[in-house]
Design an enzyme around this catalytic site. Structure first.
Site, PDB file in Angstrom:
ATOM      1  N   ASP A 159     -44.962 -82.574  39.528  1.00  0.00           N
ATOM      2  CA  ASP A 159     -43.656 -82.796  40.156  1.00  0.00           C
ATOM      3  C   ASP A 159     -42.496 -81.899  39.703  1.00  0.00           C
ATOM      4  O   ASP A 159     -41.339 -82.233  40.110  1.00  0.00           O
ATOM      5  CB  ASP A 159     -43.281 -84.438  39.431  1.00  0.00           C
ATOM      6  N   HIS A 164     -52.331 -78.197  37.180  1.00  0.00           N
ATOM      7  CA  HIS A 164     -52.672 -78.923  38.600  1.00  0.00           C
ATOM      8  C   HIS A 164     -51.855 -78.365  39.740  1.00  0.00           C
ATOM      9  O   HIS A 164     -51.773 -78.771  40.674  1.00  0.00           O
ATOM     10  CB  HIS A 164     -52.928 -80.223  38.403  1.00  0.00           C
ATOM     11  N   CYS A 208     -52.989 -65.935  53.597  1.00  0.00           N
ATOM     12  CA  CYS A 208     -52.099 -64.798  53.119  1.00  0.00           C
ATOM     13  C   CYS A 208     -51.362 -65.142  51.594  1.00  0.00           C
ATOM     14  O   CYS A 208     -50.674 -64.230  51.280  1.00  0.00           O
ATOM     15  CB  CYS A 208     -51.197 -64.629  54.133  1.00  0.00           C
ATOM     16  N   SER A 239     -54.176 -90.007  29.803  1.00  0.00           N
ATOM     17  CA  SER A 239     -55.213 -90.681  29.385  1.00  0.00           C
ATOM     18  C   SER A 239     -56.357 -89.758  28.752  1.00  0.00           C
ATOM     19  O   SER A 239     -57.380 -90.236  28.263  1.00  0.00           O
ATOM     20  CB  SER A 239     -55.996 -91.259  30.649  1.00  0.00           C
TER      21      SER A 239
HETATM   22  P1  NAD Z   1     -53.180 -90.705  33.789  1.00  0.00           P
HETATM   23  O1  NAD Z   1     -52.644 -91.678  35.015  1.00  0.00           O
HETATM   24  O2  NAD Z   1     -54.682 -90.613  33.749  1.00  0.00           O
HETATM   25  O3  NAD Z   1     -52.787 -91.151  32.636  1.00  0.00           O
HETATM   26  C1  NAD Z   1     -51.538 -91.439  32.176  1.00  0.00           C
HETATM   27  C2  NAD Z   1     -51.387 -92.036  30.768  1.00  0.00           C
HETATM   28  O4  NAD Z   1     -50.146 -92.296  30.395  1.00  0.00           O
HETATM   29  C3  NAD Z   1     -52.272 -93.613  30.740  1.00  0.00           C
HETATM   30  O5  NAD Z   1     -53.024 -93.780  29.791  1.00  0.00           O
HETATM   31  C4  NAD Z   1     -50.769 -94.538  30.813  1.00  0.00           C
HETATM   32  O6  NAD Z   1     -51.220 -95.471  29.800  1.00  0.00           O
HETATM   33  C5  NAD Z   1     -49.819 -93.646  29.851  1.00  0.00           C
HETATM   34  N1  NAD Z   1     -48.383 -93.966  29.923  1.00  0.00           N
HETATM   35  C6  NAD Z   1     -48.019 -94.257  31.430  1.00  0.00           C
HETATM   36  N2  NAD Z   1     -46.682 -94.547  31.301  1.00  0.00           N
HETATM   37  C7  NAD Z   1     -46.213 -94.319  29.714  1.00  0.00           C
HETATM   38  C8  NAD Z   1     -45.253 -94.453  29.191  1.00  0.00           C
HETATM   39  N3  NAD Z   1     -44.040 -94.991  29.593  1.00  0.00           N
HETATM   40  N4  NAD Z   1     -45.134 -94.417  27.877  1.00  0.00           N
HETATM   41  C9  NAD Z   1     -46.299 -94.510  27.041  1.00  0.00           C
HETATM   42  N5  NAD Z   1     -47.717 -94.076  28.013  1.00  0.00           N
HETATM   43  C10 NAD Z   1     -47.559 -94.023  29.014  1.00  0.00           C
HETATM   44  O7  NAD Z   1     -52.618 -89.263  33.913  1.00  0.00           O
HETATM   45  P2  NAD Z   1     -53.374 -87.787  33.442  1.00  0.00           P
HETATM   46  O8  NAD Z   1     -53.839 -87.923  32.130  1.00  0.00           O
HETATM   47  O9  NAD Z   1     -52.146 -86.937  33.764  1.00  0.00           O
HETATM   48  O10 NAD Z   1     -54.295 -87.326  34.734  1.00  0.00           O
HETATM   49  C11 NAD Z   1     -54.003 -87.810  36.086  1.00  0.00           C
HETATM   50  C12 NAD Z   1     -53.849 -86.626  36.969  1.00  0.00           C
HETATM   51  O11 NAD Z   1     -53.193 -87.143  38.104  1.00  0.00           O
HETATM   52  C13 NAD Z   1     -53.517 -85.389  36.487  1.00  0.00           C
HETATM   53  O12 NAD Z   1     -54.291 -84.257  36.883  1.00  0.00           O
HETATM   54  C14 NAD Z   1     -51.998 -85.118  37.334  1.00  0.00           C
HETATM   55  O13 NAD Z   1     -52.016 -83.857  37.939  1.00  0.00           O
HETATM   56  C15 NAD Z   1     -52.020 -86.203  38.588  1.00  0.00           C
HETATM   57  N6  NAD Z   1     -50.856 -86.883  38.795  1.00  0.00           N
HETATM   58  C16 NAD Z   1     -49.511 -86.267  38.461  1.00  0.00           C
HETATM   59  C17 NAD Z   1     -48.459 -87.140  38.577  1.00  0.00           C
HETATM   60  C18 NAD Z   1     -47.033 -86.507  38.408  1.00  0.00           C
HETATM   61  O14 NAD Z   1     -46.959 -85.300  38.497  1.00  0.00           O
HETATM   62  N7  NAD Z   1     -46.118 -87.264  37.975  1.00  0.00           N
HETATM   63  C19 NAD Z   1     -48.596 -88.514  38.825  1.00  0.00           C
HETATM   64  C20 NAD Z   1     -49.688 -89.071  39.009  1.00  0.00           C
HETATM   65  C21 NAD Z   1     -50.913 -88.418  38.900  1.00  0.00           C
END
Ligand code: NAD
Length: 255
Positions: A104, A119, A130, A194
């Site tokens: 993001d 990612h 290209c 996670s």
């Molecule tokens: P995930 O969704 O697997 O894990 C996110 C973790 O954050 C969860 O365990 C959740 O409990 C915790 N969490 C969420 N909000 C929180 C808060 N305010 N305070 C404390 N903990 C909080 O995400 P991941 O491990 O990054 O893997 C998911 C994949 O999805 C990644 O590859 C990513 O590229 C992609 N993704 C990116 C975005 C983004 O760019 N914002 C959003 C969604 C998914």
């Protein structure tokens, strides 16, 4: 809890090469849902696999539909206190590198530099032939109004967001550099992930297995919790702000 913030702040103030590894959780306080929350846009649509994107025009259309809707819903999101604290730690030299799974660009908007995007970024599109890149917003908007998958404006090749899709390899140079930082680090903060998506999750694991202090800030349990020196199960903004207050006191007392 106060003592834990103080301890982590002391570690940060003394570290020579502290790194942070962030996931979707750091952006939920900006209004972008994480990956696994029930009902999130990511949980309700089946992601398009990279091979299907390459071979199937219908899959390409579904891919562009999902990406354009995500862009419409989240492109106005702004960095939150968690992003800003990390940027500040980088600017003051307490944090050397930031490795993110997020697509993001909110870390960059908050002022962070020296970022490895494992990612990629959804804010850009790249031609698979290209390799030219453009801002993604105008392409997303055009798709939403015309429902037609865009081709590369330069060579007519397949145009895809600059993110790593399921089934697509991470950029080797980015993964190599992140692994190098992990090996070099003397403190690793894993924030809002996670820690189940591989190979990204290997970055904090490699550090912890070398005996480096790992601090996990995540409201849910992760598979690396047993390796962590501290696990903070609380909102990221609150946790990082509390550590930052202690850190600023330490840095001021040194001046
Ligand atoms: P995930 O969704 O697997 O894990 C996110 C973790 O954050 C969860 O365990 C959740 O409990 C915790 N969490 C969420 N909000 C929180 C808060 N305010 N305070 C404390 N903990 C909080 O995400 P991941 O491990 O990054 O893997 C998911 C994949 O999805 C990644 O590859 C990513 O590229 C992609 N993704 C990116 C975005 C983004 O760019 N914002 C959003 C969604 C998914």
């Amino acid at each position: 809890m106060c003592g834990v913030y103080q301890t982590i702040a002391e570690w940060l103030s003394k570290a020579q090469f502290a790194i942070a590894f962030t996931g979707a959780g750091i952006s939920t306080e900006s209004g972008i849902p994480d990956f696994r929350s029930p009902g999130s846009i990511w949980a309700t649509s089946t992601p398009v696999l990279f091979d299907d994107f390459l071979s199937d025009p219908a899959a390409r259309k579904e891919y562009w539909r999902q990406k354009s809707i995500a862009d419409r819903e989240f492109s106005a999101a702004l960095p939150n206190v968690g992003h800003r604290v990390l940027a500040h730690w980088q600017q003051t030299g307490c944090l050397k590198g930031l490795i993110t799974q997020n697509i993001d660009e909110l870390h960059q908007q908050a002022g962070s530099q020296n970022i490895l995007e494992l990612h990629g970024s959804a804010r850009k599109v790249t031609c698979l032939s290209c390799h030219q890149s453009w801002e993604s917003a105008p392409f997303n908007q055009r798709f939403l109004s015309e429902s037609r998958v865009p081709d590369c404006p330069e060579c007519g090749g397949l145009l895809k967001h600059a993110t790593i899709s399921f089934g697509q390899q991470l950029t080797p140079s980015v993964l190599m550099k992140a692994t190098q930082w992990s090996r070099q680090s003397d403190l690793c903060l894993a924030i809002g992930s996670s820690l189940v998506v591989e190979p990204a999750a290997s970055i904090p694991r490699v550090a912890a297995e070398r005996g480096v202090r790992l601090v996990i800030v995540n409201r849910e349990a992760t598979p690396l919790d047993h390796l962590a020196a501290h696990v903070l199960r609380e909102p990221i903004g609150t946790a990082l702000q509390s550590i930052d207050e202690k850190l600023q006191q330490i840095l001021t007392s040194r001046r």
